[in-house]
Design an enzyme around this catalytic site. Structure first.
Site, mmCIF file in Angstrom:
data_model
loop_
_atom_site.group_PDB
_atom_site.id
_atom_site.type_symbol
_atom_site.label_atom_id
_atom_site.label_comp_id
_atom_site.label_asym_id
_atom_site.label_seq_id
_atom_site.Cartn_x
_atom_site.Cartn_y
_atom_site.Cartn_z
ATOM 1 C CB THR A 191 -0.852 -0.009 1.293
ATOM 2 O OG1 THR A 191 -1.781 -1.062 1.180
ATOM 3 C CG2 THR A 191 -1.573 1.304 1.538
ATOM 4 N NE ARG A 219 -10.338 -5.672 3.688
ATOM 5 C CZ ARG A 219 -9.206 -4.985 3.756
ATOM 6 N NH1 ARG A 219 -8.719 -4.416 2.665
ATOM 7 N NH2 ARG A 219 -8.551 -4.859 4.880
ATOM 8 C CG ASP A 222 -6.628 0.596 6.548
ATOM 9 O OD1 ASP A 222 -6.616 -0.234 5.607
ATOM 10 O OD2 ASP A 222 -5.589 1.110 6.994
ATOM 11 N N GLY A 258 -1.047 -1.522 6.667
ATOM 12 C CA GLY A 258 -0.978 -2.726 7.486
ATOM 13 C C GLY A 258 -2.303 -3.445 7.405
HETATM 14 N N1 ASP Z 1 -4.283 -1.364 4.835
HETATM 15 C C1 ASP Z 1 -4.495 -2.045 3.585
HETATM 16 C C2 ASP Z 1 -5.820 -2.752 3.648
HETATM 17 O O1 ASP Z 1 -6.041 -3.494 4.568
HETATM 18 C C3 ASP Z 1 -3.416 -3.021 3.241
HETATM 19 C C4 ASP Z 1 -1.998 -2.579 3.529
HETATM 20 O O2 ASP Z 1 -1.768 -1.466 3.950
HETATM 21 O O3 ASP Z 1 -1.080 -3.382 3.302
HETATM 22 O O4 ASP Z 1 -6.609 -2.582 2.762
#
Ligand code: ASP
Length: 344
Positions: A191, A219, A222, A258
């Site tokens: 991300t 889905r 965040d 994350g």
């Molecule tokens: N936060 C992102 C999500 O869950 C994924 C990531 O940051 O790696 O969509």
């Protein structure tokens, strides 16, 4: 006697220290170990992170806005298949991409305006779409916009459109075909996020992602949810003396990465802001506290952020986060990957 008669009240629009332009970025966080990221691959990530920082720096050093700098930075990362955003994003359980992106600015703060897009799969640069949704108050007054409708606006706004297949890369298709390998499941990293402070003292945050590999279709993580995956706001930094109360404003901007389902449940980015606002904590302490709390229940990730005074924060509760920052005056991009890397 009126309650305020003893006090002279001054309000200043920004921080005391004259703001310096700064840009800080992340390219995903998680359990990054040198086994899975050998030196040649690390070198590629470092080159990409530097290129993104320089793209944002170019805008800031020409007097451009924090929002434009964030957009330019993130477009470079979205176009780069190394990252889980734009081209090269992870695939969902149906083998398709569904992209999320968001922007928020510290100015004008009274409106707390922010805009995000979700489930996007035709707009080449989802961050541009989030920015247009933010700016086009005639077409939308809403905050969170889902495809397909938002992509009809993308066409109207003249954004570059692509087929869903554009976002696929051989690596991601292979991960999908062999579902137990690499980043297909929860371990996906990449991300991307950027926080900029421009020479007018305004801040902007942008974040863009393909989400979690193997996620259920539909889905939403965040990244497009304010307070969970990002936040940017002014906040009071009052100092009182007996006869003089100065009401000073400072600000913060933060982008997370994350396990987004944890970031949502713990409202990670707003929680960091709330600790600063209500407890008077500095950005670094607040970020550490919240990431520790989320880490204790199993949520891995990190945040990058800035204060209105130009302090840079890059915090994580896991073994690595692709990250870097650049200062407007100095113009030297500094990048790191593993938690122990010193990025200063
Ligand atoms: N936060 C992102 C999500 O869950 C994924 C990531 O940051 O790696 O969509």
């Amino acid at each position: 006697m009126a309650p305020n008669e003893f006090f002279q009240v001054e309000t200043t629009p920004s921080c005391d220290i004259s703001p310096r332009g700064v840009l800080v970025i992340h390219g995903g966080a998680g359990e990054l170990c040198p086994d899975r990221y050998p030196p040649e691959l690390q070198a590629q990530y470092r080159v990409s992170l530097r290129a993104a920082l320089l793209a944002g720096h170019k805008i800031l050093s020409a007097g451009g806005s924090a929002l434009d700098a964030v957009e330019a930075t993130i477009c470079v990362l979205e176009d780069d298949p190394l990252f889980n955003s734009g081209r090269g994003a992870v695939l969902n359980a149906a083998g398709k991409v569904e992209l999320d992106a968001s922007v928020m600015c510290s100015f004008p703060d009274e409106t707390r305006r922010t805009a995000s897009v979700t489930l996007v799969n035709r707009t080449k640069n989802p961050i541009r779409l989030a920015k247009m949704a933010y700016l086009s108050s005639e077409d939308t007054v809403h905050v969170v916009h889902s495809a397909p409708y938002i992509e009809t606006l993308a066409e109207k706004w003249g954004l570059e459109m692509v087929q869903e297949s554009y976002f696929h890369t051989p690596t991601r298709d292979e991960q999908y075909a062999n579902k137990n390998t690499g980043d297909y499941t929860g371990a996906a990293k990449g991300t991307v996020g950027a926080v900029a402070l421009d020479s007018n003292g305004h801040m902007a945050v942008g974040t863009s992602t393909g989400g979690k590999g193997g996620k259920l279709p539909g889905r939403i993580g965040d990244t497009p949810i304010p307070g969970a995956g990002y936040w940017c706001s002014d906040l009071p930094a009052s100092r009182q003396s007996h006869f003089l109360r100065r009401e000073r404003t400072t600000g913060m901007g933060i982008s997370g990465t994350g396990d987004g389902d944890y970031f949502l449940r713990y409202a990670v980015c707003h929680e960091i802001y709330a600790r600063m606002n209500l407890l008077g904590e500095d950005l670094e302490s607040a970020a550490r506290h919240v990431l520790r709390e989320v880490g204790n229940v199993g949520g891995q990730g990190g945040v990058v952020g800035l204060t209105a005074e130009g302090e840079v924060v890059m915090e994580m509760n896991c073994s690595g986060m692709f990250r870097g920052w650049i200062d407007l005056n100095e113009g030297v991009p500094r990048v790191g990957i593993f938690s122990e890397d010193i990025v200063e």
